[in-house]
Design a protein around this motif. Structure first.
Motif, PDB file in Angstrom:
ATOM      1  N   GLN A   1       0.881  -1.349   0.196  1.00  0.00           N
ATOM      2  CA  GLN A   1       0.188   0.050  -0.130  1.00  0.00           C
ATOM      3  C   GLN A   1       0.424   1.375   0.193  1.00  0.00           C
ATOM      4  OE1 GLN A   1      -3.495  -0.056   0.072  1.00  0.00           O
ATOM      5  NE2 GLN A   1      -2.875   2.278  -0.491  1.00  0.00           N
ATOM      6  N   LEU A   2       2.237   1.430   0.667  1.00  0.00           N
ATOM      7  CA  LEU A   2       2.607   2.064   0.373  1.00  0.00           C
ATOM      8  C   LEU A   2       3.263   2.939  -0.405  1.00  0.00           C
ATOM      9  CD1 LEU A   2       4.499   4.125   2.290  1.00  0.00           C
ATOM     10  CD2 LEU A   2       5.929   2.103   2.804  1.00  0.00           C
ATOM     11  N   LEU A   3       3.792   1.985  -1.138  1.00  0.00           N
ATOM     12  CA  LEU A   3       4.223   2.024  -2.408  1.00  0.00           C
ATOM     13  C   LEU A   3       3.391   1.912  -3.636  1.00  0.00           C
ATOM     14  CD1 LEU A   3       6.409  -1.455  -3.380  1.00  0.00           C
ATOM     15  CD2 LEU A   3       7.204   0.539  -2.168  1.00  0.00           C
ATOM     16  N   SER A   4       2.274   1.834  -3.558  1.00  0.00           N
ATOM     17  CA  SER A   4       1.549   1.966  -4.471  1.00  0.00           C
ATOM     18  C   SER A   4       0.940   3.915  -4.185  1.00  0.00           C
ATOM     19  CB  SER A   4      -0.074   1.235  -4.669  1.00  0.00           C
ATOM     20  OG  SER A   4       0.534   0.319  -4.816  1.00  0.00           O
ATOM     21  N   ASN A   5       0.951   4.264  -3.470  1.00  0.00           N
ATOM     22  CA  ASN A   5       0.617   5.973  -2.789  1.00  0.00           C
ATOM     23  C   ASN A   5       0.886   6.320  -3.161  1.00  0.00           C
ATOM     24  OD1 ASN A   5      -2.185   4.868  -0.800  1.00  0.00           O
ATOM     25  ND2 ASN A   5      -0.945   4.228   0.049  1.00  0.00           N
ATOM     26  N   SER A   6       2.669   6.170  -3.017  1.00  0.00           N
ATOM     27  CA  SER A   6       4.006   7.016  -3.288  1.00  0.00           C
ATOM     28  C   SER A   6       4.359   6.934  -5.384  1.00  0.00           C
ATOM     29  CB  SER A   6       5.280   6.544  -2.600  1.00  0.00           C
ATOM     30  OG  SER A   6       5.160   6.055  -1.623  1.00  0.00           O
ATOM     31  N   ILE A   7       4.005   5.548  -5.806  1.00  0.00           N
ATOM     32  CA  ILE A   7       4.601   5.537  -7.424  1.00  0.00           C
ATOM     33  C   ILE A   7       3.184   5.520  -8.074  1.00  0.00           C
ATOM     34  CG2 ILE A   7       6.934   5.158  -6.654  1.00  0.00           C
ATOM     35  CD1 ILE A   7       6.579   2.111  -7.524  1.00  0.00           C
ATOM     36  N   GLY A   8       2.102   5.266  -7.282  1.00  0.00           N
ATOM     37  CA  GLY A   8       0.982   4.620  -8.360  1.00  0.00           C
ATOM     38  C   GLY A   8       1.214   3.192  -8.315  1.00  0.00           C
ATOM     39  N   LYS A   9      -0.029   2.264  -9.083  1.00  0.00           N
ATOM     40  CA  LYS A   9      -0.535   1.189  -8.525  1.00  0.00           C
ATOM     41  C   LYS A   9       0.233  -0.054  -9.970  1.00  0.00           C
ATOM     42  CE  LYS A   9      -4.695   0.891  -5.802  1.00  0.00           C
ATOM     43  NZ  LYS A   9      -5.803   0.996  -5.837  1.00  0.00           N
ATOM     44  N   ASN A  10       0.839   1.448 -11.291  1.00  0.00           N
ATOM     45  CA  ASN A  10       1.556   0.322 -12.356  1.00  0.00           C
ATOM     46  C   ASN A  10       2.167  -1.159 -11.838  1.00  0.00           C
ATOM     47  OD1 ASN A  10       0.879   0.453 -14.913  1.00  0.00           O
ATOM     48  ND2 ASN A  10       3.068   1.394 -14.774  1.00  0.00           N
ATOM     49  N   TRP A  11       3.005  -0.757 -10.682  1.00  0.00           N
ATOM     50  CA  TRP A  11       3.607  -1.888 -10.281  1.00  0.00           C
ATOM     51  C   TRP A  11       3.328  -3.181 -10.710  1.00  0.00           C
ATOM     52  CZ3 TRP A  11       3.997  -4.672  -6.133  1.00  0.00           C
ATOM     53  CH2 TRP A  11       3.017  -3.996  -5.030  1.00  0.00           C
ATOM     54  N   ILE A  12       2.436  -3.396  -9.951  1.00  0.00           N
ATOM     55  CA  ILE A  12       1.245  -4.370 -10.016  1.00  0.00           C
ATOM     56  C   ILE A  12       1.139  -5.260 -11.228  1.00  0.00           C
ATOM     57  CG2 ILE A  12      -0.632  -5.337  -9.213  1.00  0.00           C
ATOM     58  CD1 ILE A  12      -1.450  -3.235  -7.170  1.00  0.00           C
ATOM     59  N   LYS A  13       1.276  -4.386 -11.926  1.00  0.00           N
ATOM     60  CA  LYS A  13       1.506  -5.308 -13.410  1.00  0.00           C
ATOM     61  C   LYS A  13       2.147  -4.956 -14.182  1.00  0.00           C
ATOM     62  CE  LYS A  13      -3.013  -5.984 -13.579  1.00  0.00           C
ATOM     63  NZ  LYS A  13      -4.214  -6.117 -15.607  1.00  0.00           N
TER      64      LYS A  13
ATOM     65  N   LEU B   1       8.602  -0.477 -10.081  1.00  0.00           N
ATOM     66  CA  LEU B   1       9.375  -0.745  -8.797  1.00  0.00           C
ATOM     67  C   LEU B   1      10.674   0.572  -8.580  1.00  0.00           C
ATOM     68  CD1 LEU B   1       8.847  -3.981  -6.912  1.00  0.00           C
ATOM     69  CD2 LEU B   1       6.992  -1.954  -6.251  1.00  0.00           C
ATOM     70  N   ILE B   2      11.448  -0.157  -9.671  1.00  0.00           N
ATOM     71  CA  ILE B   2      12.286   1.523  -9.999  1.00  0.00           C
ATOM     72  C   ILE B   2      12.321   2.683  -9.496  1.00  0.00           C
ATOM     73  CG2 ILE B   2      12.778   1.942 -12.134  1.00  0.00           C
ATOM     74  CD1 ILE B   2      15.357   0.753 -10.353  1.00  0.00           C
ATOM     75  N   GLN B   3      11.311   3.231  -9.906  1.00  0.00           N
ATOM     76  CA  GLN B   3      10.225   4.888  -9.569  1.00  0.00           C
ATOM     77  C   GLN B   3      10.639   5.092  -7.545  1.00  0.00           C
ATOM     78  OE1 GLN B   3       6.798   6.487 -10.778  1.00  0.00           O
ATOM     79  NE2 GLN B   3       6.931   4.654 -12.142  1.00  0.00           N
ATOM     80  N   LEU B   4      10.887   3.960  -7.009  1.00  0.00           N
ATOM     81  CA  LEU B   4      11.291   4.757  -5.275  1.00  0.00           C
ATOM     82  C   LEU B   4      13.020   4.644  -4.923  1.00  0.00           C
ATOM     83  CD1 LEU B   4      10.092   0.713  -4.217  1.00  0.00           C
ATOM     84  CD2 LEU B   4       9.247   3.419  -4.403  1.00  0.00           C
ATOM     85  N   ILE B   5      13.441   4.806  -6.227  1.00  0.00           N
ATOM     86  CA  ILE B   5      14.679   5.231  -6.893  1.00  0.00           C
ATOM     87  C   ILE B   5      14.458   6.921  -5.758  1.00  0.00           C
ATOM     88  CG2 ILE B   5      16.806   5.811  -7.833  1.00  0.00           C
ATOM     89  CD1 ILE B   5      17.034   3.162  -6.765  1.00  0.00           C
ATOM     90  N   LYS B   6      13.710   7.511  -6.652  1.00  0.00           N
ATOM     91  CA  LYS B   6      14.212   8.547  -5.755  1.00  0.00           C
ATOM     92  C   LYS B   6      13.519   8.986  -4.625  1.00  0.00           C
ATOM     93  CE  LYS B   6       8.908   9.090  -7.921  1.00  0.00           C
ATOM     94  NZ  LYS B   6       8.290   9.615  -8.855  1.00  0.00           N
ATOM     95  N   TYR B   7      13.236   7.953  -3.938  1.00  0.00           N
ATOM     96  CA  TYR B   7      12.578   7.737  -2.315  1.00  0.00           C
ATOM     97  C   TYR B   7      14.012   7.327  -1.475  1.00  0.00           C
ATOM     98  CZ  TYR B   7       7.898   9.278  -3.547  1.00  0.00           C
ATOM     99  OH  TYR B   7       6.396   9.999  -4.606  1.00  0.00           O
TER     100      TYR B   7
ATOM    101  N   THR C   1      16.981   0.993  -1.705  1.00  0.00           N
ATOM    102  CA  THR C   1      17.198   0.897  -2.635  1.00  0.00           C
ATOM    103  C   THR C   1      16.741  -0.921  -3.830  1.00  0.00           C
ATOM    104  OG1 THR C   1      18.312   2.366  -2.442  1.00  0.00           O
ATOM    105  CG2 THR C   1      19.150   0.408  -4.069  1.00  0.00           C
ATOM    106  N   ASN C   2      16.951  -1.980  -2.533  1.00  0.00           N
ATOM    107  CA  ASN C   2      16.721  -3.281  -2.652  1.00  0.00           C
ATOM    108  C   ASN C   2      15.914  -3.376  -2.983  1.00  0.00           C
ATOM    109  OD1 ASN C   2      18.746  -4.703  -1.737  1.00  0.00           O
ATOM    110  ND2 ASN C   2      19.549  -3.629  -1.032  1.00  0.00           N
ATOM    111  N   ILE C   3      14.532  -2.840  -2.660  1.00  0.00           N
ATOM    112  CA  ILE C   3      13.020  -2.985  -3.112  1.00  0.00           C
ATOM    113  C   ILE C   3      13.071  -1.886  -4.318  1.00  0.00           C
ATOM    114  CG2 ILE C   3      10.349  -2.707  -2.524  1.00  0.00           C
ATOM    115  CD1 ILE C   3      11.434  -1.947   0.064  1.00  0.00           C
TER     116      ILE C   3
ATOM    117  N   SER D   1      14.098  -4.948  -6.945  1.00  0.00           N
ATOM    118  CA  SER D   1      13.667  -6.200  -7.010  1.00  0.00           C
ATOM    119  C   SER D   1      12.436  -6.572  -8.382  1.00  0.00           C
ATOM    120  CB  SER D   1      12.798  -6.458  -5.395  1.00  0.00           C
ATOM    121  OG  SER D   1      11.726  -5.655  -5.144  1.00  0.00           O
ATOM    122  N   GLY D   2      12.165  -5.778  -8.352  1.00  0.00           N
ATOM    123  CA  GLY D   2      10.802  -6.095 -10.049  1.00  0.00           C
ATOM    124  C   GLY D   2      11.586  -6.676 -11.197  1.00  0.00           C
ATOM    125  N   LYS D   3      13.061  -6.996 -11.153  1.00  0.00           N
ATOM    126  CA  LYS D   3      13.191  -8.126 -11.981  1.00  0.00           C
ATOM    127  C   LYS D   3      13.540  -8.917 -11.709  1.00  0.00           C
ATOM    128  CE  LYS D   3      17.603  -8.785 -13.634  1.00  0.00           C
ATOM    129  NZ  LYS D   3      18.700  -9.994 -13.855  1.00  0.00           N
TER     130      LYS D   3
END
Length: 806
Positions: A476-488, A493-499, A779-781, A784-786
């Protein structure tokens, strides 16, 4: 599927009444679970039938994944999640007065697998369905799982895991799809009409009955199948009224021997009968599975040259390698094709995944065992071997002196990995390092002959289960931060790098981790009556117990820390909680001794007032998928410390990384790719490289005793094994001690000890700086999408199977 909470509640009440004749107030948690499952299965069945009809109508190529293991875990949550009904169900159960956690836990983990091999197969099935790909599993419906592990006085005791004692809610029996599998007997070659025909006589007949389990895609209309085969006796094949009068007792013996085929996962192969049963299981799986596949193919086609265009078969490790001679048998003996045509079809249909470089794990079967149990299959393997060896002799004269070591049959053994390579069009490793080792070392000669067959497909995990389901607060935290597109698209998830340097986001990540640690701590307190510090480092080592996975190295470091605390009670040390989960194979005595050493260390440390606030050691019994789902979200440190070159890939490393744990590991398997993704500053690496391990093994210049003599820390730790530190006698752990010193430390535990201790010191120093730690965790999270199995399956689909979304 859109169902409101009100609709769910009313449907639940109706189904409960018609199924159990009870009101909500009278219903147990088990009945609530069964009611939810029946409701959900009604929805799934409609999609399942629609998918099957569509696949038949479109006649697209299908992939069948043959595996001895499918470690599914509980399906209730993942099925609800993929169907889009998880939150609706949980809120509806709450309204009805049920605790959803207590309801869902009523589902027993399906006893269909053991470790990473089986969990990988389960993740692959999830990704196939979620990507709308026509791919199905083929396995055995084991009556009992591997075993249920109980700890008695610190020792592993194996109890039957009768996971089918209650109805398995997700399976559907397909008696009308049953086939026969034949064992033993005599094979005659008979000439008829100028053609050679095969007659198989006096064989043992076994009925293979399929049970289908739906595999639900994530928020789509696809439901694929996992077909599990159960072995049953055929009473009609016996003559109960013969003059001998004792056929009834023969029938009982026969019935018992048949039922054993699908009774246990991995029978003990330390004795002849156990090995024979394993071979029987493997042929039962491939024969039943292939007959079913060909029957489906023949409903639409009568030209078997179309088979490779319509069917892809992936064999998961060497266990199902008999697919190759069995497909040859069916094409030649049943469909009357000639050898050359049958071989061309077979080698264009079958692909092989290798999962190991360990010599003892590359299966070999005695010739006489195969010849007596599977006489026709042996004839075909022998012919494959003859032709293969001849092709080496004539086409690769530079390898003539290697024929004996490359042959499928040599030195009285049938080498299943060699058969799998010779009879398939693709041979893949499961991590870049692993594939390089196969091509350049372990299977170098085969790579010389078939360079185009070898390829890499790095393993992956389904992020739907291992992040969205087991760590919902993080998701839920990830979706709130970068949107839900990572689910599909999990690579998003690489967008988390900016955080990574965002203080408020780091704080939110820390809150999620603490909540997960508190949840695990509550579980440990309630189940084991051990109180653990949630501010401590949760250092997690969860995987099969094996020498090369080196739980022993972890233990030696723990005992070293213990000694430091005893010698200096005022030492400044970040508290540590070491968490182990592992099963040892029943016949693997060394591994069982290591488990006993873990539990003895736990007793010693947890009851010592000098260190109790600094160190805790927990061994969680009966490690399985459901237990992993509790542990992984809470982990700070992920122990991936196998001897370099021995772990093909690993998937626990990916699950823990995805949940924000930092890896301490050797440069082995997929650890190498994790390091390459996150960068060397976001992983703690140590130890020998695979090249250094190979060099020591080749040159024989490693001396474990020299390290023991030169490292005071190691001497202190190891002497505890034989100086009555743990027990009143000095024999409890002497085999571990002597295996390291007198058998020269096969897995280089002593050699890597110093480097490991140094890396663990780095772990502690980093953890003290929480800002730095959380930056590494994020950074690890982000990377991890790869390692999502969606990426892995897309590569298989495009580069090996040639299957496409419907």
């Amino acid at each position: 599927m859109n169902i409101t909470q009100t609709e769910f509640v009313q449907s639940f009440i109706d189904k409960l009444t018609t199924t159990f004749g009870k009101t909500v107030d009278e219903a147990t948690n088990k009945e609530a679970y069964q009611t939810v499952s029946l409701l959900l299965k009604d929805i799934i069945l409609r999609k399942w039938q629609k998918t099957q009809n569509q696949q038949v109508e479109q006649d697209e190529k299908q992939m069948y994944y043959f595996s001895m293991e499918f470690l599914l875990g509980r399906l209730i949550e993942s099925n609800l999640l993929n169907a889009g009904l998880l939150s609706t169900c949980e809120e509806g159960l709450k309204e009805l007065g049920f605790n959803s956690d207590k309801v869902f836990i009523e589902e027993h983990d399906a006893g269909l697998g053991n470790g990473g091999l089986g969990r990988l197969a389960a993740c692959f099935l999830d990704s196939l369905a979620s990507l709308n790909l026509p791919g199905h599993g083929v396995g055995i419906r084991y009556k009992y799982g591997l075993f249920q592990q109980k700890m008695v006085n610190g020792y592993q005791v194996e109890l039957p895991d009768y996971w089918l004692k209650d109805d398995y809610m997700w399976e559907t029996k397909r008696s009308d799809k049953s086939v026969e599998v034949h064992f033993g007997g005599e094979v005659l070659l008979v000439s008829k009409d100028n053609h050679l025909h095969v007659e198989h006589k006096n064989f043992e007949r076994v009925l293979a009955i399929p049970y289908d389990v739906p595999i639900v895609g994530y928020e789509n209309e696809t439901v694929n199948s996992l077909r599990l085969w159960s072995a049953e006796s055929m009473p009609n094949s016996f003559h109960f009224h013969s003059s001998e009068g004792h056929d009834y007792y023969h029938y009982l013996d026969y019935k018992r021997s048949v039922e054993q085929i699908s009774e246990f996962l991995y029978p003990d192969d330390s004795y002849y009968e156990g090995r024979l049963l394993r071979l029987k299981q493997q042929y039962f799986l491939v024969s039943a599975g292939l007959q079913s596949i060909l029957s489906r193919f023949k409903r639409k086609h009568d030209d078997f040259f179309l088979l490779p265009q319509k069917v892809a078969i992936q064999i998961n490790d060497t266990h199902p390698s008999l697919v190759i001679p069995e497909l040859m048998r069916l094409l030649m003996d049943e469909e009357q094709l000639g050898w050359d045509d049958a071989w061309k079809i077979t080698t264009s249909t079958v692909a092989y995944t290798n999962h190991t470089t360990l010599v003892e794990a590359l299966e070999k079967w005695p010739i006489d065992m195969v010849q007596s149990l599977l006489p026709r299959i042996y004839m075909i393997i022998n012919e494959i071997n003859e032709r293969f060896c001849q092709s080496i002799y004539y086409d690769h004269p530079e390898l003539r002196d290697k024929i004996a070591e490359m042959a499928i049959i040599s030195y009285g053994q049938i080498h299943m990995a060699h058969l799998a390579i010779a009879g398939s069009f693709s041979v893949n490793g499961v991590a870049k390092l692993h594939t390089d080792i196969l091509k350049n070392r372990e299977m170098k000669n085969f790579h010389t002959i078939f360079p185009e067959r070898f390829n890499n497909k790095t393993n992956g995990i389904t992020h739907r289960r291992w992040l969205m389901n087991v760590n919902r607060n993080l998701a839920q935290l990830l979706s709130n931060s970068i949107g839900k597109n990572w689910i599909k698209e999990p690579r998003e998830l690489i967008q988390l790098i900016k955080y990574t340097d965002d203080a408020s986001f780091q704080e939110e990540i820390a809150k999620v981790k603490l909540k997960n640690k508190e949840r695990l701590a509550e579980f440990i307190q309630s189940e084991y009556d051990i109180k653990i510090d949630t501010q401590s480092i949760f250092d997690v080592h969860i995987k099969r117990l094996h020498g090369y996975k080196r739980q022993l190295l972890n233990l030696f470091h723990i005992l070293h820390l213990y000694q430091l605390c005893r010698d200096n009670p005022n030492i400044q040390m970040t508290p540590r909680t070491f968490i182990f989960g592992a099963k040892a194979a029943p016949g693997y005595h060394f591994a069982k001794q290591v488990i006993k050493l873990i539990t003895s260390t736990s007793d010693k440390i947890n009851n010592d007032p000098v260190v109790k606030d600094k160190l805790k050691v927990i061994f969680l019994e009966n490690y399985n998928v459901s237990l992993a789902e509790k542990i992984i979200p809470a982990a700070d440190i992920s122990e991936q410390i196998s001897t370099a070159s021995k772990e093909a890939s690993g998937t626990g490393n990916m699950k823990l990384m995805m949940n924000g744990a930092l890896t301490i590991g050797t440069l082995d398997g997929a650890n190498v790719e994790i390091r390459d993704m996150v960068g060397p500053n976001n992983i703690f690496t140590f130890g020998l490289t695979s090249e250094q391990v190979f060099e020591y093994q080749q040159n024989g210049n490693y001396r474990a005793r020299d390290i023991y003599n030169s490292d005071q820390r190691l001497r202190v730790v190891m002497d505890k094994l034989v100086n009555q530190f743990f027990t009143y006698d000095d024999v409890e752990f002497k085999n571990i001690y002597y295996s390291l010193l007198y058998n020269n430390d096969e897995y280089f535990v002593l050699k890597d000890f110093d480097s490991y201790v140094e890396a663990q010191q780095h772990v502690e120093q980093t953890y003290r700086n929480q800002k730095s730690w959380l930056k590494k965790s994020i950074t690890n999270i982000a990377h991890s999408g790869k390692f999502s199995s969606d990426r892995t399956i897309s590569e298989y689909a495009n580069e090996i199977w040639d299957i496409h979304p419907l």
